[in-house]
Design a protein around this motif. Structure first.
Motif, PDB file in Angstrom:
ATOM      1  N   LEU A 112       0.989  -1.420   0.153  1.00 49.93           N
ATOM      2  CA  LEU A 112      -0.245   0.216  -0.279  1.00 49.93           C
ATOM      3  C   LEU A 112       0.996   0.934   0.505  1.00 49.93           C
ATOM      4  O   LEU A 112       1.771   0.705   0.699  1.00 49.93           O
ATOM      5  CB  LEU A 112      -0.914  -0.175   1.174  1.00 49.93           C
ATOM      6  CG  LEU A 112      -2.143   0.880   0.997  1.00 49.93           C
ATOM      7  CD1 LEU A 112      -3.415   0.791   2.253  1.00 49.93           C
ATOM      8  CD2 LEU A 112      -1.587   2.028   1.902  1.00 49.93           C
ATOM      9  N   MET A 113       0.940   2.257  -1.299  1.00 44.48           N
ATOM     10  CA  MET A 113       1.826   3.246  -1.042  1.00 44.48           C
ATOM     11  C   MET A 113       0.604   4.362  -0.676  1.00 44.48           C
ATOM     12  O   MET A 113       0.003   4.595  -0.923  1.00 44.48           O
ATOM     13  CB  MET A 113       2.100   3.669  -2.221  1.00 44.48           C
ATOM     14  CG  MET A 113       3.311   2.599  -2.827  1.00 44.48           C
ATOM     15  SD  MET A 113       3.687   2.465  -4.570  1.00 44.48           S
ATOM     16  CE  MET A 113       1.844   1.251  -4.792  1.00 44.48           C
ATOM     17  N   LEU A 114       0.924   5.618  -0.097  1.00 43.80           N
ATOM     18  CA  LEU A 114       0.337   6.747   0.621  1.00 43.80           C
ATOM     19  C   LEU A 114       1.618   7.881  -0.710  1.00 43.80           C
ATOM     20  O   LEU A 114       2.626   8.067   0.013  1.00 43.80           O
ATOM     21  CB  LEU A 114       0.187   7.026   1.320  1.00 43.80           C
ATOM     22  CG  LEU A 114      -0.065   8.300   2.328  1.00 43.80           C
ATOM     23  CD1 LEU A 114      -1.755   8.275   1.299  1.00 43.80           C
ATOM     24  CD2 LEU A 114      -0.406   8.572   3.606  1.00 43.80           C
ATOM     25  N   GLU A 115       0.935   8.845  -1.441  1.00 42.19           N
ATOM     26  CA  GLU A 115       2.112   9.441  -2.245  1.00 42.19           C
ATOM     27  C   GLU A 115       1.548  10.942  -2.654  1.00 42.19           C
ATOM     28  O   GLU A 115      -0.657  10.153  -2.472  1.00 42.19           O
ATOM     29  CB  GLU A 115       2.342   9.559  -2.926  1.00 42.19           C
ATOM     30  CG  GLU A 115       1.653   8.099  -4.324  1.00 42.19           C
ATOM     31  CD  GLU A 115       2.526   6.973  -4.993  1.00 42.19           C
ATOM     32  OE1 GLU A 115       3.500   6.859  -4.240  1.00 42.19           O
ATOM     33  OE2 GLU A 115       1.859   6.988  -6.026  1.00 42.19           O
ATOM     34  N   PRO A 116       1.803  11.733  -3.316  1.00 48.23           N
ATOM     35  CA  PRO A 116       0.811  13.063  -3.846  1.00 48.23           C
ATOM     36  C   PRO A 116      -0.026  12.475  -4.706  1.00 48.23           C
ATOM     37  O   PRO A 116       0.780  11.135  -5.632  1.00 48.23           O
ATOM     38  CB  PRO A 116       2.012  14.111  -3.924  1.00 48.23           C
ATOM     39  CG  PRO A 116       2.712  13.159  -3.559  1.00 48.23           C
ATOM     40  CD  PRO A 116       2.918  12.322  -2.556  1.00 48.23           C
ATOM     41  N   ALA A 117      -1.104  12.600  -5.583  1.00 49.17           N
ATOM     42  CA  ALA A 117      -1.542  11.491  -6.760  1.00 49.17           C
ATOM     43  C   ALA A 117      -0.409  12.228  -7.992  1.00 49.17           C
ATOM     44  O   ALA A 117      -0.797  12.150  -8.687  1.00 49.17           O
ATOM     45  CB  ALA A 117      -3.103  13.204  -6.918  1.00 49.17           C
ATOM     46  N   SER A 118       0.213  13.180  -7.740  1.00 47.76           N
ATOM     47  CA  SER A 118       1.528  13.453  -8.851  1.00 47.76           C
ATOM     48  C   SER A 118       2.251  12.386  -9.101  1.00 47.76           C
ATOM     49  O   SER A 118       2.899  12.683 -11.128  1.00 47.76           O
ATOM     50  CB  SER A 118       1.484  15.508  -9.094  1.00 47.76           C
ATOM     51  OG  SER A 118       2.875  15.245  -7.543  1.00 47.76           O
TER      52      SER A 118
END
Ligand code: NI
Length: 135
Positions: free
Chosen positions: A110-116
């Motif tokens: 699972l990754m959490l990161e800016p949409a860009s």
């Protein structure tokens, strides 16, 4: 403003991962302001890359992950690896070169990161997925 509570739902990660067959193909599982939660299966080794502005969080849901890290500005090249088990996470700051690798048959991440954030960072390759599908 009236809120639509019917749009608020849960995601069952095991069910979500069961819909993914190919490795290194992130799916968007949800949005948090300008951030996105993505899930992906990792198999084998990815490519070295970095992100100019985006920090990335990786949480191991299943399997074992090795995160290669290096500072290309350091001389000699400073390279290390951090191994993660299920339930462990790592945050890779922007600018840091990294290379995820599955140490198990496959990893569920699972990754959490800016949409860009582009999966291959500043590198364009056949592994680049510029418009990931939603679950
Ligand atoms: Ni990355």
């Amino acid at each position: 403003m009236k809120q639509d509570v019917t749009k608020v739902g849960k995601v069952n990660l095991a069910d979500a991962f069961s819909t993914i067959s190919e490795a290194w193909s992130p799916r968007i599982a949800g949005d948090i302001n300008d951030m996105q939660v993505k899930i992906a299966k990792f198999k084998g080794q990815f490519d070295w890359h970095h992100h100019e502005i985006e920090d990335e969080l990786f949480l191991v849901i299943k399997g074992k992950l090795r995160m290669g890290l290096r500072d290309k500005c350091a001389a000699p090249l400073a390279e290390r690896a951090v191994d993660l088990d299920e339930g462990e996470m790592i945050i890779v700051p922007h600018g840091v070169e990294h290379r995820p690798e599955s140490l198990s048959d496959e990893c569920h991440i699972l990754m959490l990161e800016p949409a860009s954030t582009l999966n291959t960072g500043t590198v364009q390759s056949e592994r680049t997925i510029s418009d990931p599908m939603r679950l």
